[in-house]
Design a protein around this motif. Structure first.
Motif, mmCIF file in Angstrom:
data_model
loop_
_atom_site.group_PDB
_atom_site.id
_atom_site.type_symbol
_atom_site.label_atom_id
_atom_site.label_comp_id
_atom_site.label_asym_id
_atom_site.label_seq_id
_atom_site.Cartn_x
_atom_site.Cartn_y
_atom_site.Cartn_z
ATOM 1 N N PHE B 79 0.849 -1.198 0.000
ATOM 2 C CA PHE B 79 0.000 0.000 0.000
ATOM 3 C C PHE B 79 0.879 1.240 0.000
ATOM 4 O O PHE B 79 1.774 1.386 0.812
ATOM 5 N N MET B 80 0.610 2.126 -0.935
ATOM 6 C CA MET B 80 1.361 3.377 -1.003
ATOM 7 C C MET B 80 0.386 4.513 -0.741
ATOM 8 O O MET B 80 -0.510 4.757 -1.541
ATOM 9 N N PRO B 81 0.510 5.192 0.389
ATOM 10 C CA PRO B 81 -0.463 6.224 0.742
ATOM 11 C C PRO B 81 -0.232 7.492 -0.065
ATOM 12 O O PRO B 81 0.779 7.613 -0.763
ATOM 13 N N ASP B 82 -1.176 8.422 0.043
ATOM 14 C CA ASP B 82 -1.007 9.657 -0.731
ATOM 15 C C ASP B 82 -0.013 10.621 -0.087
ATOM 16 O O ASP B 82 0.384 11.590 -0.688
ATOM 17 N N SER B 83 0.380 10.312 1.175
ATOM 18 C CA SER B 83 1.383 11.170 1.802
ATOM 19 C C SER B 83 2.770 10.585 1.536
ATOM 20 O O SER B 83 2.911 9.399 1.331
ATOM 21 N N MET B 84 3.757 11.461 1.566
ATOM 22 C CA MET B 84 5.103 11.001 1.231
ATOM 23 C C MET B 84 5.934 10.806 2.499
ATOM 24 O O MET B 84 5.693 11.455 3.495
ATOM 25 N N PRO B 85 6.924 9.923 2.424
ATOM 26 C CA PRO B 85 7.786 9.753 3.593
ATOM 27 C C PRO B 85 8.567 11.041 3.834
ATOM 28 O O PRO B 85 9.010 11.671 2.888
ATOM 29 N N ASP B 86 8.690 11.408 5.105
ATOM 30 C CA ASP B 86 9.384 12.650 5.396
ATOM 31 C C ASP B 86 9.956 12.589 6.806
ATOM 32 O O ASP B 86 9.251 12.242 7.740
ATOM 33 N N SER B 87 11.219 12.881 6.932
ATOM 34 C CA SER B 87 11.829 12.950 8.252
ATOM 35 C C SER B 87 13.230 13.478 8.082
ATOM 36 O O SER B 87 13.912 13.131 7.127
ATOM 37 N N ASP B 88 13.641 14.347 8.994
ATOM 38 C CA ASP B 88 15.000 14.855 8.843
ATOM 39 C C ASP B 88 15.996 14.063 9.682
ATOM 40 O O ASP B 88 17.128 14.457 9.854
ATOM 41 N N VAL B 89 15.539 12.948 10.269
ATOM 42 C CA VAL B 89 16.478 12.146 11.046
ATOM 43 C C VAL B 89 16.565 10.701 10.549
ATOM 44 O O VAL B 89 17.176 9.865 11.189
ATOM 45 N N ILE B 90 15.960 10.421 9.411
ATOM 46 C CA ILE B 90 15.988 9.058 8.890
ATOM 47 C C ILE B 90 16.599 9.056 7.490
ATOM 48 O O ILE B 90 16.188 9.842 6.644
ATOM 49 N N ARG B 91 17.554 8.197 7.287
ATOM 50 C CA ARG B 91 18.140 8.075 5.960
ATOM 51 C C ARG B 91 17.318 7.103 5.115
ATOM 52 O O ARG B 91 16.597 6.267 5.652
ATOM 53 N N VAL B 92 17.501 7.248 3.800
ATOM 54 C CA VAL B 92 16.708 6.425 2.895
ATOM 55 C C VAL B 92 16.894 4.934 3.188
ATOM 56 O O VAL B 92 15.933 4.181 3.318
ATOM 57 N N TRP B 93 18.147 4.515 3.357
ATOM 58 C CA TRP B 93 18.363 3.080 3.563
ATOM 59 C C TRP B 93 17.770 2.636 4.900
ATOM 60 O O TRP B 93 17.308 1.506 5.039
ATOM 61 N N GLU B 94 17.756 3.548 5.879
ATOM 62 C CA GLU B 94 17.180 3.180 7.176
ATOM 63 C C GLU B 94 15.667 3.012 7.082
ATOM 64 O O GLU B 94 15.073 2.139 7.705
ATOM 65 N N TYR B 95 15.088 3.874 6.274
ATOM 66 C CA TYR B 95 13.647 3.795 6.050
ATOM 67 C C TYR B 95 13.293 2.444 5.434
ATOM 68 O O TYR B 95 12.410 1.722 5.902
ATOM 69 N N LEU B 96 14.035 2.097 4.392
ATOM 70 C CA LEU B 96 13.787 0.813 3.738
ATOM 71 C C LEU B 96 14.107 -0.341 4.684
ATOM 72 O O LEU B 96 13.386 -1.341 4.741
ATOM 73 N N ASP B 97 15.186 -0.171 5.437
ATOM 74 C CA ASP B 97 15.600 -1.216 6.373
ATOM 75 C C ASP B 97 14.516 -1.475 7.418
ATOM 76 O O ASP B 97 14.210 -2.622 7.744
ATOM 77 N N PHE B 98 13.912 -0.394 7.910
ATOM 78 C CA PHE B 98 12.853 -0.557 8.912
ATOM 79 C C PHE B 98 11.695 -1.383 8.353
ATOM 80 O O PHE B 98 11.219 -2.326 8.979
ATOM 81 N N TYR B 99 11.256 -1.020 7.156
ATOM 82 C CA TYR B 99 10.113 -1.751 6.602
ATOM 83 C C TYR B 99 10.484 -3.184 6.222
ATOM 84 O O TYR B 99 9.669 -4.086 6.329
ATOM 85 N N ALA B 100 11.724 -3.368 5.801
ATOM 86 C CA ALA B 100 12.155 -4.739 5.507
ATOM 87 C C ALA B 100 12.104 -5.572 6.776
ATOM 88 O O ALA B 100 11.606 -6.702 6.788
ATOM 89 N N ARG B 101 12.593 -4.992 7.881
ATOM 90 C CA ARG B 101 12.521 -5.705 9.160
ATOM 91 C C ARG B 101 11.069 -5.950 9.553
ATOM 92 O O ARG B 101 10.716 -7.031 10.035
ATOM 93 N N ALA B 102 10.247 -4.925 9.342
ATOM 94 C CA ALA B 102 8.839 -5.052 9.724
ATOM 95 C C ALA B 102 8.157 -6.174 8.950
ATOM 96 O O ALA B 102 7.251 -6.823 9.456
#
Ligand SMILES: Nc1ncnc2c1ncn2[C@@H]1O[C@H](COP(=O)(O)OP(=O)(O)OP(=O)(O)O)[C@@H](O)[C@H]1O
Ligand SMILES: [Mg+2]
Lengths: 465, 311
Positions: B79-102
């Motif tokens: 599911f891809m929501p209409d809002s975009m990922p946004d955070s000034d403390v998370i790197r792209v690979w960390e974002y992907l890493d979190f969801y991969a772990r999840a």
């Protein structure tokens, strides 16, 4: 240069986080590591400790100067510990208000994993800050004939309450400026209280029966932290997703009842004598307000969700009739009613304490009876209503309603009845164990009314689901 | 895997966001989900993603009701929501890493999944950036990469093309086509109808919480074209006089200049009059070099089926 080093330090740790950790914990650790305030505060606290240690070593050491040093140190330490906690709670708030939390629910992570990941993250951060801040106080106190353990214990517990409350506030709302102002207030009030309690009454644990206060503080701090974290995890409503606020809320209720039951155990077994007067009474009243607020809020949310506009419950009906269709008006009115009740209860307790009235007389107790009855009824009806609409299974609704029932009746029987014993955990049957004639009458009739109400509400409200 | 949505209803207070909608998504199809603002697209997609509980109705994935057993279908849905990922403390690979772990990926499986999606969505140069440093198109790429991490069979995309520049849109389109070729079912809500035209095999059109039409794009466009017969004329030269001349013809309902040397002519009475109208047009003796009878695209089907009302 410094920035580069910090971020590479954060990256190094970020890369090395084990696969077996809870993903939510991993994410929260990463986010905290990137908050630069954490580093600045840590460095400041360590530097300050070294400085004060040196100062203390070379200056004349008497009790006063040690106290001054401690006071000064704690002030800065609390502030430094507060900042990273604040930034973590703000991250959670952002997640709750954007779609990020809802998105986590589209993964196979269960709501419980998300919540426990956050509990762990909060624990890790808080523990780190505590460990970093402890050496100096521990050293200073070691010089005196006070057990280090009791001091560390008390600082531990008080900071738990303090951080818990500020977390609760900061994850709960949406408006940053307002929350920042609120947290400064909390900081000033709670912070100064912690420092005073710590410095001037360092051996407070011995001044009272030593078991009572720390335990109460423990229970309330655990409670505060859990509330904070559950709320942060979307306790009431992880916004824009109605499916997942239900498990969060159910967990929330379950958590609510456990520490409350425990804290009542403590109240009743340890400080029964002081229950109705002084701090015991104030604690109970605050507790009552908290329970009632949550119940009311739950009620409003559930009404919105199920669009139950004509409740069968007579008390709710009166309120709906008075306030019209606006949920906010209903909530405000309910809260107003509760606050008025609490004010009367506090006033009543004040009168009783001031005049040294005989608490065993029924008339004096009667002063508190009516307002607490109203509060109790409202609170209970709200809780039941909430519970019934949360669970599809009737058996679960009944179970939780009974828990709510014993809890609610506990609060208010304790407000009214100064020396209710731990038996009142099982309130409906408690009166059987007491010889006191009046107690049997009023608790018995109370129980009867409540039981009827329970049956009535359950039948009507759960049918609508 | 097929998805069948049956009689889905959802209200927010007095607003009926969805009113007993039903449609069917066949396996491997790219289906566009179009409707005016506030029609209920996001609500429907969120229900299908298991985030929202409908008031009534079912969403069947094969034989499984996704509403009742959302946990059992998580791994198959992206599911891809209409809002975009946004955070000034998370790197792209960390974002992907979190969801991969999840999604339960660990060790080698996790890193290979991350590099697979990063390659697919051209993220290879970005992994160390903070999410907030990314442009909109890059965020969209990250979001798409996240959706693909666990290799879901079904993609639910809520306005993935919103705010993208033409190049990014073309790239997104290419990605979607590739994914459909891999056999994924793609359900994509969008305002930018022309984006869907080339790639969608079907469309679901929704207005005020009700489905106004749905089906294969070819069927939909045939039925829309039936009443909407139009011709595009390309001329050697074009001026006001010529336009007036064509407008004056008996069987022409309207003629508008669609580009420098093109006229869009709408025929009175639909397809039945097509031939007579053509005869009339050629009889004028104008310097026509080409005629075209365009299929009705999603845009037209959409315009035709909806009235532009929002609840
Ligand atoms: N959480 C909510 N609370 C109250 N009303 C809502 C909520 N979510 C959606 N709605 C209402 O439901 C209707 C459908 O909204 P939805 O977001 O599904 O529309 P949409 O088709 O996605 O619109 P857009 O094209 O603008 O994204 C709207 O009228 C909206 O006001
Ligand atoms: Mg939308």
């Amino acid at each position: 240069m410094a920035h580069f080093k910090l971020s590479s330090f954060a990256d190094t740790i970020s890369h090395s986080l084990a696969d077996s950790l809870n993903p939510v914990l991993v994410k929260d650790i990463r986010e905290s590591l990137r908050s630069r305030s954490l580093y600045y505060c840590t460095v400041l606290v360590i530097f300050l400790q070294v400085l004060l240690f040196v100062l203390n070593h070379w200056s004349v050491r008497d009790n006063d100067s040690v106290n001054t040093i401690l006071r000064f140190y704690l002030m800065i330490y609390l502030f430094c510990a507060y900042v990273p906690i604040l930034s973590l709670s703000q991250n959670w708030r952002k997640e709750r208000c954007s779609d990020a939390l809802a998105l986590e629910h589209t993964t196979p992570l269960t709501p419980w994993q998300i919540i426990s990941g956050r509990i762990q993250a909060f624990g890790v951060l808080w523990f780190t800050l505590l460990v970093v801040g402890m050496p100096l106080p521990a050293y200073l106190i070691c010089q005196e004939p006070v057990t280090v353990f009791s001091i560390i214990n008390s600082l531990f517990m008080f900071t738990a309450i303090f951080f818990g409350i500020s977390f609760f506030v900061n994850t709960g709302g949406k408006r940053t400026e307002l929350l920042n102002i609120l947290s400064v207030f909390i900081f000033l009030i709670a912070g100064s209280h912690i420092i005073n309690a710590f410095v001037s009454g360092r051996n407070f644990a011995r001044a009272y029966q030593w078991i009572s206060e720390p335990l109460i503080v423990i229970y309330f701090s655990v409670l505060c932290i859990l509330l904070a974290i559950l709320y942060g995890a979307g306790g009431f409503k992880p916004i824009r997703s109605n499916r997942y606020w239900i498990p969060h809320f159910a967990l929330f209720l379950a958590f609510l009842s456990v520490p409350f039951a425990l804290s009542f155990f403590v109240f009743h077994s340890v400080i029964t004598v002081e229950t109705a007067s002084g701090w015991g009474g104030v604690f109970l009243t605050i507790y009552g307000v908290i329970v009632v607020s949550f119940a009311t809020l739950a009620n409003v949310r559930i009404t919105e969700r199920c669009r139950l506009d004509r409740p069968k419950n007579p008390l709710l009906r009166i309120i709906y009739w008075l306030c019209g269709p606006s949920a906010v008006a209903r909530y405000s009115f309910g809260m107003l009613l509760m606050l008025a009740g609490c004010a009367i209860v506090c006033y009543g307790q004040g009168v009783i304490t001031e005049n040294g009235l005989n608490y065993d007389k029924f008339n004096d107790r009667g002063l508190l009876f009516l307002p607490s009855l109203v509060m109790c009824a409202w609170c209970y009806s709200c809780l039941t209503r909430g519970i019934c609409s949360i669970f599809r299974q009737k058996s679960l609704s009944v179970l939780f309603s009974i828990i709510a029932f014993t809890q609610v009746i506990n609060v208010f029987s304790s407000i009214v009845d100064g020396d209710a014993k731990i038996f009142s955990l099982f309130s409906p049957f408690a009166s059987l164990f007491f010889d006191a004639y009046e107690l049997i009458i009023w608790q018995g009739s109370f129980s009867l009314i409540m039981s009827l109400w329970l049956i009535y509400t359950l039948r009507h409200e759960s049918r609508r689901q | 895997m097929n998805i069948e949505v049956c009689e889905l209803s959802k209200s927010f207070g007095d607003t009926k966001a969805l009113d007993r909608i039903s449609f069917f998504l066949p396996e491997g199809a790219i289906v566009g989900f179009v409707g005016p603002n506030g029609a209920g697209k996001t609500t429907a997609i969120r229900i299908m993603a298991g985030l929202e509980q409908p008031d009534s109705g079912k969403v069947m994935l094969g034989n499984l009701n996704m509403i009742e057993y959302p946990d059992q279908v998580r791994a198959q849905i992206g599911f891809m929501p209409d809002s975009m990922p946004d955070s000034d403390v998370i790197r792209v690979w960390e974002y992907l890493d979190f969801y991969a772990r999840a999604f339960g990926l660990r060790g080698q499986a996790k890193s290979s999944a991350i590099s697979r999606v990063a390659e697919f969505t051209n993220l290879a140069s970005l992994p160390d950036k903070m999410l907030s440093e990314l442009s909109k198109g890059m965020k969209q790429q990250v979001s798409l990469a996240r959706v693909l991490l666990h290799d879901p069979k079904i993609l639910l995309l809520d306005e993935p093309a919103a705010g993208l520049d033409p190049r990014a849109r073309i790239e997104l389109r290419a990605c979607l086509v590739k994914l459909a070729q891999e056999g994924k079912t793609i359900f994509i809500s969008s305002h930018v109808l022309s984006d869907l035209d080339d790639i969608a095999t079907g469309a679901v059109i929704i207005e005020k919480g009700k489905i106004v039409s749905h089906g294969k794009l070819t069927d939909l466009s045939a039925s829309a074209a039936g009443e909407f017969c139009r011709i595009v004329l390309s001329l050697l030269e074009l001026n006001e006089q010529i336009l007036e001349q064509i407008n004056g013809l008996e069987l022409v309902e309207s003629a508008i200049k669609s580009s420098n040397k093109q006229i869009m002519v709408k025929i009175k009475g639909g397809t039945a009059n097509y031939h007579s109208a053509m005869v009339q047009i050629f009889m004028t003796g104008l310097p026509i070099i080409r005629t075209e009878r365009p299929d009705a695209g999603i845009e037209e089907i959409f315009l035709k089926s909806t009235k532009g009302e929002v609840n």
